[in-house]
Design a protein around this motif. Structure first.
Motif, PDB file in Angstrom:
ATOM      1  N   ASP A  66       1.071  14.864 -10.106  1.00  0.00           N
ATOM      2  CA  ASP A  66       1.598  16.191  -9.752  1.00  0.00           C
ATOM      3  C   ASP A  66       2.868  16.389 -10.572  1.00  0.00           C
ATOM      4  O   ASP A  66       3.149  15.589 -11.462  1.00  0.00           O
ATOM      5  N   ARG A  67       3.627  17.434 -10.274  1.00  0.00           N
ATOM      6  CA  ARG A  67       4.806  17.736 -11.085  1.00  0.00           C
ATOM      7  C   ARG A  67       5.808  16.588 -11.096  1.00  0.00           C
ATOM      8  O   ARG A  67       6.578  16.416 -12.026  1.00  0.00           O
ATOM      9  N   ARG A  95       0.643  21.707 -17.382  1.00  0.00           N
ATOM     10  CA  ARG A  95       0.508  20.446 -16.637  1.00  0.00           C
ATOM     11  C   ARG A  95       0.971  19.259 -17.477  1.00  0.00           C
ATOM     12  O   ARG A  95       1.232  18.190 -16.941  1.00  0.00           O
ATOM     13  N   ASN A 118       3.407  16.866 -19.586  1.00  0.00           N
ATOM     14  CA  ASN A 118       4.839  16.560 -19.431  1.00  0.00           C
ATOM     15  C   ASN A 118       5.775  17.339 -20.343  1.00  0.00           C
ATOM     16  O   ASN A 118       6.776  17.868 -19.865  1.00  0.00           O
ATOM     17  N   LYS A 156       6.032  20.944 -19.165  1.00  0.00           N
ATOM     18  CA  LYS A 156       6.602  20.946 -17.805  1.00  0.00           C
ATOM     19  C   LYS A 156       8.093  20.625 -17.854  1.00  0.00           C
ATOM     20  O   LYS A 156       8.913  21.328 -17.250  1.00  0.00           O
ATOM     21  N   GLU A 157       8.447  19.585 -18.594  1.00  0.00           N
ATOM     22  CA  GLU A 157       9.853  19.177 -18.664  1.00  0.00           C
ATOM     23  C   GLU A 157      10.716  20.283 -19.258  1.00  0.00           C
ATOM     24  O   GLU A 157      11.842  20.513 -18.827  1.00  0.00           O
TER      25      GLU A 157
END
Ligand code: ASP
Length: 585
Positions: free
Chosen positions: A41-42, A133, A135, A138-139
């Motif tokens: 998940d996140r 989704r 990394n 997302k980051e």
């Protein structure tokens, strides 16, 4: 309750606890009698273990059949891992699954959801929700949120109020084309989307708000370059009862706060440079000062021999490339080709190798002796071992070309380090800029910018020479913010519009509301706007702003995921009373 913990949370201290997790199946590893699944998940990844001995054959079978990106919920016990993984925070534990619920299945994604994916840019943009989704994306989004939060924290603490301004407005000129929106209720009329909230923030100052900011979308219909988006975000700010110094102070404070909180970098007082100095030293109004290679103007030391190329040039200017004397003939030829590419546009390049023994070897030895070349070295600050690259021609284009070469060489030499931050204020911009094509002057910043005190008269005699109370904040060779002290007097604003070629009627039609407001006690005011997308990208040590925008547009201004822009229904056109002319010009 879908979950008791998230996928990045469990540690050895949780061993023996019963937990419920939910997330996406990153991958499964099937060893026959056990199956491992990485659940993501996140917040991270937790390894799940399905074990026929400790649970059941049936459950193991279900685990084995999970597809990539299935959404699942598991209940199980946290246990110590037999073989630990020091690379992830949850690497010492795994969850022995006792119950599995498939919350949703997934088609096989079109690219791998890994840090290094096999998906090309277009594919990733089409399925951006899958890309998010991963990394790195997302980051970046989390990083952006952190920057915005710090901006809000700092400015609120300093007494700024966040006020929203409308998107359906009338043109605010920032030098680009407007995006327009037809009005159904006022047929034949159009709103313009704001290129910035400029006039509104000035009106907020007339309204007495004193210190305003807004993290706000702006829209400019420009031909796109890699680091531009048709809609982008500004940290837009305005203050009343201020002079230039107050603004520089306030926003140097904000920038220093961000560098410290986000990057842990302490900065001392930001250096300042006038526009004229920046152009003379770096050929650029947003110089990267992380490295030297300053321009050396060479007219006096180069225009006294029979070398006509230099003698007929308005400007002869060079830079010293550290260690460049060791470049091979082939490497130098490649540099000459590089400056002659149409994107750079130089006609040619003269070079001098500053040999370690103190002698010089140049491409113009026929015209210049060692004594001459020693003066060139002095003018450009070249030392033994350096290469002097010299361009010549009309001053402005030559400076731009040499600036491009300086940046390119610095990049190649690794002098543009992402973990170094060199902020700089560029001040005293010209008020007006001559449009070579039309021969008309337009506002270099925008028409609401005030000239330096006492320079109003110059507008009549030397419009190009008038300096403005305008400033840019530059970071590592990028303009991250720009603003000005505004005109707050109706008469001066009218004069300015006149000089910009507006008839009084046009000025009234477009900006009557602002001039009216100026008749009701407009305080002296000024402000600045930062480009948030770019600021975040630079703080994140990256070049492209697209990587920090959740749903960016491509270079043709398209959102390939939702497929916009798109044609609209005839009924919508009818309602708006619009006719589409299908003649393609
Ligand atoms: N509105 C200006 C811009 O978008 C910024 C400012 O003058 O405050 O560049």
């Amino acid at each position: 309750m879908y979950r008791s913990h998230n996928c990045g949370e469990l540690r050895e201290s949780h061993i023996d606890k019963e937990v419920t997790l939910a997330g996406w199946v990153q991958k499964t590893r099937d060893k026959g009698f056990v199956v491992w699944v990485d659940l993501r998940d996140r917040f991270g990844i937790t390894q799940l273990i399905f074990d026929e001995e400790r649970t059941s054959q049936e459950l193991l079978e279900q685990g084995r059949n999970l597809g990539r990106e299935f959404v699942v919920q598991v209940k199980g016990t946290v246990i110590e891992r037999a073989s630990k993984n020091a690379n992830i925070p949850t690497g010492n534990i795994e969850v022995l699954v006792k119950e599995l619920t498939i919350l949703n299945t997934s088609k096989t994604p079109p690219f791998t959801i890994e840090d290094k994916t096999d998906g090309g840019e277009d594919l990733r943009m089409k399925y951006r929700y899958l890309d998010i989704r991963r990394n790195p994306v997302k980051e970046n989004l989390i990083f952006r949120s952190k920057v915005s939060m710090e901006v809000r924290n700092y400015l609120s603490k300093e007494g700024f109020i966040e006020v929203e301004t409308p998107y359906l407005i009338k043109s605010t000129p920032e030098g680009a084309r407007d995006f327009v929106v037809p009005s159904r209720m006022n047929q034949g009329q159009f709103y313009a989307l704001p290129q910035s909230p400029q006039t509104f923030k000035q009106l907020l100052m007339v309204g007495g708000m004193d210190k305003y900011f807004q993290i706000v979308k702006c829209f400019r219909d420009e031909d796109l370059r890699a680091d531009r988006q048709p809609e982008f975000t500004q940290i837009d700010c305005e203050m009343a009862f201020v002079e230039q110094e107050d603004i520089l102070d306030a926003f140097e404070g904000l920038t220093r706060h961000l560098l410290k909180e986000i990057k842990g970098v302490e900065t001392s007082k930001f250096p300042r440079m006038t526009f004229d100095e920046a152009m003379a030293k770096y050929g650029n109004d947003k110089p990267d000062i992380r490295f030297g290679m300053e321009f050396g103007e060479m007219n006096t030391v180069a225009q006294h021999k029979d070398f006509n190329v230099f003698n007929t040039a308005e400007l002869v200017v060079g830079i010293a490339v550290p260690g460049g004397a060791s470049y091979t003939r082939k490497e130098i030829d490649a540099l000459v080709d590089w400056v002659r590419r149409p994107q750079v546009g130089a006609k040619g390049m003269v070079y001098v190798k500053c040999n370690e023994d103190g002698s010089f070897k140049s491409s113009v030895d026929k015209f210049y002796d060692q004594e001459d070349l020693a003066k060139w070295a002095e003018a450009t600050g070249a030392k033994a071992g350096d290469l002097i690259c010299v361009l010549s021609g009309d001053a402005n284009p030559t400076r731009t070309q040499l600036s491009a070469l300086r940046m390119e060489l610095a990049e190649r030499l690794g002098l543009r380090k992402n973990d170094e931050f060199a902020p700089l204020w560029v001040i005293d911009f010209p008020l007006l800029e001559l449009d070579e094509e039309t021969g008309r002057y337009h506002a270099m910043h925008h028409p609401f910018t005030s000239p330096k005190p006492g320079q109003m008269e110059l507008l009549e005699t030397d419009p190009g020479g008038v300096k403005a109370n305008a400033y840019d904040l530059v970071l590592n060779g990028n303009e991250i913010g720009g603003g000005s002290i505004r005109i707050h007097d109706k008469e001066i604003q009218s004069t300015m519009f006149k000089h910009l070629g507006f008839t009084p009627e046009e000025a009234k039609a477009q900006f009557g509301f602002l001039m009216d407001a100026f008749q009701y006690g407009a305080p002296p005011h000024g402000g600045i706007a930062f480009g948030l997308d770019r600021l975040v990208a630079i703080l994140g040590g990256q070049e492209t702003i697209r990587d920090f925008i959740a749903f960016p547009k491509n270079n043709s201004g398209r959102d390939v995921m939702i497929d916009a822009p798109a044609v609209i229904d005839q009924s919508q056109l009818d309602e708006l009373n619009l006719l589409i002319n299908d003649r393609k010009n």
